[in-house]
Design a protein around this motif. Structure first.
Motif, PDB file in Angstrom:
ATOM      1  N   ALA A  73       0.839  -1.203   0.000  1.00 41.52           N
ATOM      2  CA  ALA A  73       0.000   0.000   0.000  1.00 41.52           C
ATOM      3  C   ALA A  73       0.874   1.253   0.000  1.00 41.52           C
ATOM      4  O   ALA A  73       0.580   2.226  -0.715  1.00 41.52           O
ATOM      5  CB  ALA A  73      -0.918  -0.011   1.221  1.00 41.52           C
ATOM      6  N   CYS A  74       1.944   1.230   0.779  1.00 37.35           N
ATOM      7  CA  CYS A  74       2.847   2.384   0.846  1.00 37.35           C
ATOM      8  C   CYS A  74       3.538   2.621  -0.492  1.00 37.35           C
ATOM      9  O   CYS A  74       3.752   3.774  -0.893  1.00 37.35           O
ATOM     10  CB  CYS A  74       3.881   2.188   1.954  1.00 37.35           C
ATOM     11  SG  CYS A  74       3.182   2.262   3.624  1.00 37.35           S
ATOM     12  N   GLU A  75       3.877   1.559  -1.184  1.00 40.15           N
ATOM     13  CA  GLU A  75       4.490   1.708  -2.509  1.00 40.15           C
ATOM     14  C   GLU A  75       3.510   2.356  -3.485  1.00 40.15           C
ATOM     15  O   GLU A  75       3.907   3.209  -4.302  1.00 40.15           O
ATOM     16  CB  GLU A  75       4.947   0.347  -3.028  1.00 40.15           C
ATOM     17  CG  GLU A  75       6.174  -0.195  -2.296  1.00 40.15           C
ATOM     18  CD  GLU A  75       6.503  -1.627  -2.687  1.00 40.15           C
ATOM     19  OE1 GLU A  75       5.860  -2.158  -3.624  1.00 40.15           O
ATOM     20  OE2 GLU A  75       7.392  -2.223  -2.065  1.00 40.15           O
ATOM     21  N   ASP A  76       2.241   1.981  -3.389  1.00 40.34           N
ATOM     22  CA  ASP A  76       1.216   2.628  -4.228  1.00 40.34           C
ATOM     23  C   ASP A  76       1.097   4.112  -3.892  1.00 40.34           C
ATOM     24  O   ASP A  76       0.928   4.953  -4.780  1.00 40.34           O
ATOM     25  CB  ASP A  76      -0.136   1.938  -4.038  1.00 40.34           C
ATOM     26  CG  ASP A  76      -0.168   0.534  -4.637  1.00 40.34           C
ATOM     27  OD1 ASP A  76       0.697   0.221  -5.483  1.00 40.34           O
ATOM     28  OD2 ASP A  76      -1.054  -0.255  -4.238  1.00 40.34           O
ATOM     29  N   MET A  77       1.174   4.425  -2.610  1.00 37.62           N
ATOM     30  CA  MET A  77       1.111   5.827  -2.184  1.00 37.62           C
ATOM     31  C   MET A  77       2.307   6.616  -2.715  1.00 37.62           C
ATOM     32  O   MET A  77       2.169   7.769  -3.152  1.00 37.62           O
ATOM     33  CB  MET A  77       1.055   5.904  -0.655  1.00 37.62           C
ATOM     34  CG  MET A  77      -0.218   5.330  -0.054  1.00 37.62           C
ATOM     35  SD  MET A  77      -0.109   5.204   1.748  1.00 37.62           S
ATOM     36  CE  MET A  77      -1.419   4.019   2.086  1.00 37.62           C
ATOM     37  N   ILE A  78       3.475   6.006  -2.683  1.00 41.09           N
ATOM     38  CA  ILE A  78       4.678   6.675  -3.181  1.00 41.09           C
ATOM     39  C   ILE A  78       4.572   6.898  -4.689  1.00 41.09           C
ATOM     40  O   ILE A  78       5.005   7.928  -5.209  1.00 41.09           O
ATOM     41  CB  ILE A  78       5.942   5.862  -2.805  1.00 41.09           C
ATOM     42  CG1 ILE A  78       6.147   5.912  -1.289  1.00 41.09           C
ATOM     43  CG2 ILE A  78       7.184   6.410  -3.525  1.00 41.09           C
ATOM     44  CD1 ILE A  78       7.194   4.949  -0.760  1.00 41.09           C
ATOM     45  N   ASP A  79       3.964   5.957  -5.386  1.00 46.06           N
ATOM     46  CA  ASP A  79       3.722   6.148  -6.828  1.00 46.06           C
ATOM     47  C   ASP A  79       2.837   7.377  -7.073  1.00 46.06           C
ATOM     48  O   ASP A  79       3.070   8.154  -8.004  1.00 46.06           O
ATOM     49  CB  ASP A  79       3.060   4.904  -7.428  1.00 46.06           C
ATOM     50  CG  ASP A  79       4.026   3.729  -7.555  1.00 46.06           C
ATOM     51  OD1 ASP A  79       5.247   3.954  -7.514  1.00 46.06           O
ATOM     52  OD2 ASP A  79       3.544   2.588  -7.703  1.00 46.06           O
ATOM     53  N   VAL A  80       1.809   7.540  -6.229  1.00 42.92           N
ATOM     54  CA  VAL A  80       0.919   8.703  -6.348  1.00 42.92           C
ATOM     55  C   VAL A  80       1.698   9.989  -6.053  1.00 42.92           C
ATOM     56  O   VAL A  80       1.542  11.002  -6.745  1.00 42.92           O
ATOM     57  CB  VAL A  80      -0.280   8.563  -5.386  1.00 42.92           C
ATOM     58  CG1 VAL A  80      -1.060   9.874  -5.289  1.00 42.92           C
ATOM     59  CG2 VAL A  80      -1.205   7.443  -5.864  1.00 42.92           C
ATOM     60  N   ILE A  81       2.539   9.950  -5.021  1.00 44.20           N
ATOM     61  CA  ILE A  81       3.356  11.118  -4.672  1.00 44.20           C
ATOM     62  C   ILE A  81       4.251  11.507  -5.840  1.00 44.20           C
ATOM     63  O   ILE A  81       4.324  12.678  -6.236  1.00 44.20           O
ATOM     64  CB  ILE A  81       4.210  10.832  -3.416  1.00 44.20           C
ATOM     65  CG1 ILE A  81       3.321  10.739  -2.176  1.00 44.20           C
ATOM     66  CG2 ILE A  81       5.279  11.916  -3.230  1.00 44.20           C
ATOM     67  CD1 ILE A  81       4.025  10.202  -0.951  1.00 44.20           C
ATOM     68  N   ILE A  85       4.412  15.165  -7.558  1.00 45.07           N
ATOM     69  CA  ILE A  85       5.514  16.017  -7.104  1.00 45.07           C
ATOM     70  C   ILE A  85       6.532  16.118  -8.228  1.00 45.07           C
ATOM     71  O   ILE A  85       7.068  15.105  -8.684  1.00 45.07           O
ATOM     72  CB  ILE A  85       6.187  15.430  -5.846  1.00 45.07           C
ATOM     73  CG1 ILE A  85       5.222  15.446  -4.669  1.00 45.07           C
ATOM     74  CG2 ILE A  85       7.448  16.221  -5.496  1.00 45.07           C
ATOM     75  CD1 ILE A  85       4.857  16.821  -4.174  1.00 45.07           C
ATOM     76  N   HIS A  86       6.800  17.326  -8.653  1.00 42.78           N
ATOM     77  CA  HIS A  86       7.700  17.516  -9.786  1.00 42.78           C
ATOM     78  C   HIS A  86       9.119  17.817  -9.316  1.00 42.78           C
ATOM     79  O   HIS A  86       9.775  18.738  -9.789  1.00 42.78           O
ATOM     80  CB  HIS A  86       7.167  18.632 -10.679  1.00 42.78           C
ATOM     81  CG  HIS A  86       5.740  18.407 -11.085  1.00 42.78           C
ATOM     82  ND1 HIS A  86       5.355  17.343 -11.876  1.00 42.78           N
ATOM     83  CD2 HIS A  86       4.598  19.071 -10.774  1.00 42.78           C
ATOM     84  CE1 HIS A  86       4.042  17.375 -12.055  1.00 42.78           C
ATOM     85  NE2 HIS A  86       3.562  18.411 -11.391  1.00 42.78           N
ATOM     86  N   GLU A 128       2.806  22.109  -2.485  1.00 36.15           N
ATOM     87  CA  GLU A 128       2.722  20.969  -3.406  1.00 36.15           C
ATOM     88  C   GLU A 128       2.817  19.654  -2.642  1.00 36.15           C
ATOM     89  O   GLU A 128       2.045  18.709  -2.893  1.00 36.15           O
ATOM     90  CB  GLU A 128       3.863  21.061  -4.439  1.00 36.15           C
ATOM     91  CG  GLU A 128       3.776  20.008  -5.524  1.00 36.15           C
ATOM     92  CD  GLU A 128       4.905  20.128  -6.535  1.00 36.15           C
ATOM     93  OE1 GLU A 128       4.614  20.012  -7.735  1.00 36.15           O
ATOM     94  OE2 GLU A 128       6.065  20.332  -6.133  1.00 36.15           O
ATOM     95  N   GLU A 129       3.744  19.595  -1.680  1.00 37.40           N
ATOM     96  CA  GLU A 129       3.910  18.376  -0.891  1.00 37.40           C
ATOM     97  C   GLU A 129       2.691  18.122  -0.003  1.00 37.40           C
ATOM     98  O   GLU A 129       2.286  16.962   0.188  1.00 37.40           O
ATOM     99  CB  GLU A 129       5.179  18.493  -0.032  1.00 37.40           C
ATOM    100  CG  GLU A 129       6.479  18.452  -0.806  1.00 37.40           C
ATOM    101  CD  GLU A 129       6.879  19.799  -1.422  1.00 37.40           C
ATOM    102  OE1 GLU A 129       7.920  19.878  -2.073  1.00 37.40           O
ATOM    103  OE2 GLU A 129       6.126  20.788  -1.236  1.00 37.40           O
ATOM    104  N   TYR A 130       2.103  19.198   0.507  1.00 40.11           N
ATOM    105  CA  TYR A 130       0.904  19.042   1.347  1.00 40.11           C
ATOM    106  C   TYR A 130      -0.264  18.495   0.540  1.00 40.11           C
ATOM    107  O   TYR A 130      -1.003  17.625   1.014  1.00 40.11           O
ATOM    108  CB  TYR A 130       0.533  20.383   1.986  1.00 40.11           C
ATOM    109  CG  TYR A 130      -0.740  20.319   2.802  1.00 40.11           C
ATOM    110  CD1 TYR A 130      -0.773  19.671   4.035  1.00 40.11           C
ATOM    111  CD2 TYR A 130      -1.917  20.901   2.326  1.00 40.11           C
ATOM    112  CE1 TYR A 130      -1.945  19.607   4.776  1.00 40.11           C
ATOM    113  CE2 TYR A 130      -3.093  20.845   3.080  1.00 40.11           C
ATOM    114  CZ  TYR A 130      -3.099  20.187   4.292  1.00 40.11           C
ATOM    115  OH  TYR A 130      -4.258  20.106   5.021  1.00 40.11           O
ATOM    116  N   ALA A 163      12.673  13.554   1.604  1.00 46.02           N
ATOM    117  CA  ALA A 163      13.182  12.750   0.481  1.00 46.02           C
ATOM    118  C   ALA A 163      13.764  13.624  -0.626  1.00 46.02           C
ATOM    119  O   ALA A 163      14.446  13.120  -1.521  1.00 46.02           O
ATOM    120  CB  ALA A 163      12.064  11.866  -0.078  1.00 46.02           C
ATOM    121  N   GLN A 164      13.496  14.922  -0.577  1.00 40.48           N
ATOM    122  CA  GLN A 164      14.059  15.854  -1.548  1.00 40.48           C
ATOM    123  C   GLN A 164      15.399  16.410  -1.082  1.00 40.48           C
ATOM    124  O   GLN A 164      16.175  16.939  -1.873  1.00 40.48           O
ATOM    125  CB  GLN A 164      13.102  17.026  -1.786  1.00 40.48           C
ATOM    126  CG  GLN A 164      11.768  16.635  -2.373  1.00 40.48           C
ATOM    127  CD  GLN A 164      10.764  17.769  -2.298  1.00 40.48           C
ATOM    128  OE1 GLN A 164      11.104  18.907  -1.998  1.00 40.48           O
ATOM    129  NE2 GLN A 164       9.506  17.458  -2.560  1.00 40.48           N
TER     130      GLN A 164
END
Length: 276
Positions: A73-81, A85-86, A128-130, A163-164
């Motif tokens: 599930a977290c990997e799916d969330m990271i894909d959405v992020i 996020i550009h 953007e992150e929010y 992570a940035q």
């Protein structure tokens, strides 16, 4: 591919054709297997190549201790992020965000609620992150059938910012607080309503993020490129120059760094921010 090490029933360590360590995931991929066995190609869902050894080690610990469904599930969330996020994100988000969300689920079960004192700062400084964090919050509600407030998006946003940056999470909190303090200094110097949707505001905040990241990592601050230009701007924009000196005084109270090399760049950003 050959199994090098079994992490859990659904993840193993292996090596790719170039000899790089990789993490291979798939439902039941290690079931009734042992080190040295061939990996069933039909069971492979994802392959991770994490070149940073410390992040690799920490992600292996995540795979050992956190349930497979939560990790997926977290990997799916990271894909959405990543889709929203550009900016480039470090692989450490697979460690930090997964660990955070797993602990969030545990906290919800125990009825523990964290007070987010940085709520307004995060929403304002990392818009953007929010917004990406809000998307993740909605996914958490749907996937795990739990009730959490939108405030949780602030914590997620901070993990995205982390992570940035080349920093630890606690330093992201520190940077966020300092950016907010500098913003307050600028507002106190000028009686104006800064356009927080404007390009100059965004550039100013990004400059401060990089500025404080360099200081925390003890990287060399660049020297002045043009003393002549600085003198010209100093004379023409005296109020902005005095504001920059207040900012540097504030930073100097926290860090013992030579900051003269930042004067011109800060001055240019303050001028752009306050002249529009």
């Amino acid at each position: 591919m050959i199994i090098k090490r079994i992490l859990n029933n659904n993840a193993v360590m292996s090596v790719d054709e170039s000899g790089e360590d990789i993490i291979v995931k798939g439902k039941g991929i290690a079931f009734q297997k042992k080190s040295g066995d061939e990996i069933n190609q039909n069971k492979i869902d994802k392959i991770f190549v994490i070149k940073n050894q410390e992040i690799n080690r920490r992600y292996q610990e995540i795979l050992v201790h956190i349930p497979y469904d939560c990790i997926n599930a977290c990997e799916d969330m990271i894909d959405v992020i990543k889709a929203n996020i550009h900016k480039e994100l470090s692989d450490k988000i697979y460690v930090t965000l997964t660990d955070h969300i797993f602990n969030l689920l545990e906290r919800v079960k125990m009825g523990i609620v964290f007070d987010n004192a940085l709520l307004w700062d995060v929403k304002r400084l990392y818009r953007e992150e929010y917004q990406a964090g809000l998307l993740v919050v909605e996914m958490i509600r749907e996937l795990f059938d739990i009730k959490i407030e939108d405030d949780e998006a602030c914590f997620i946003a901070l993990h995205i910012v982390n992570a940035q940056m080349n920093t630890e999470f606690k330093e992201v909190i520190e940077i966020t607080t300092m950016i907010d303090d500098v913003y307050d200094i600028v507002e106190s110097c000028f009686d104006l309503n800064i356009d927080k949707d404007g390009l100059e505001y965004t550039r100013f905040i990004m400059h401060l993020r990089v500025f404080f990241e360099r200081i925390i990592n003890q990287q060399n601050i660049h020297s002045e490129k043009s003393q002549t230009l600085l003198k010209t701007l100093q004379n023409e924009y005296l109020k902005q120059y005095q504001c920059v000196l207040k900012i540097l005084d504030y930073v100097s109270m926290k860090y013992d760094e030579a900051l003269e090399g930042e004067i011109l760049y800060l001055l240019v950003h303050v001028i752009k921010l306050t002249e529009h």
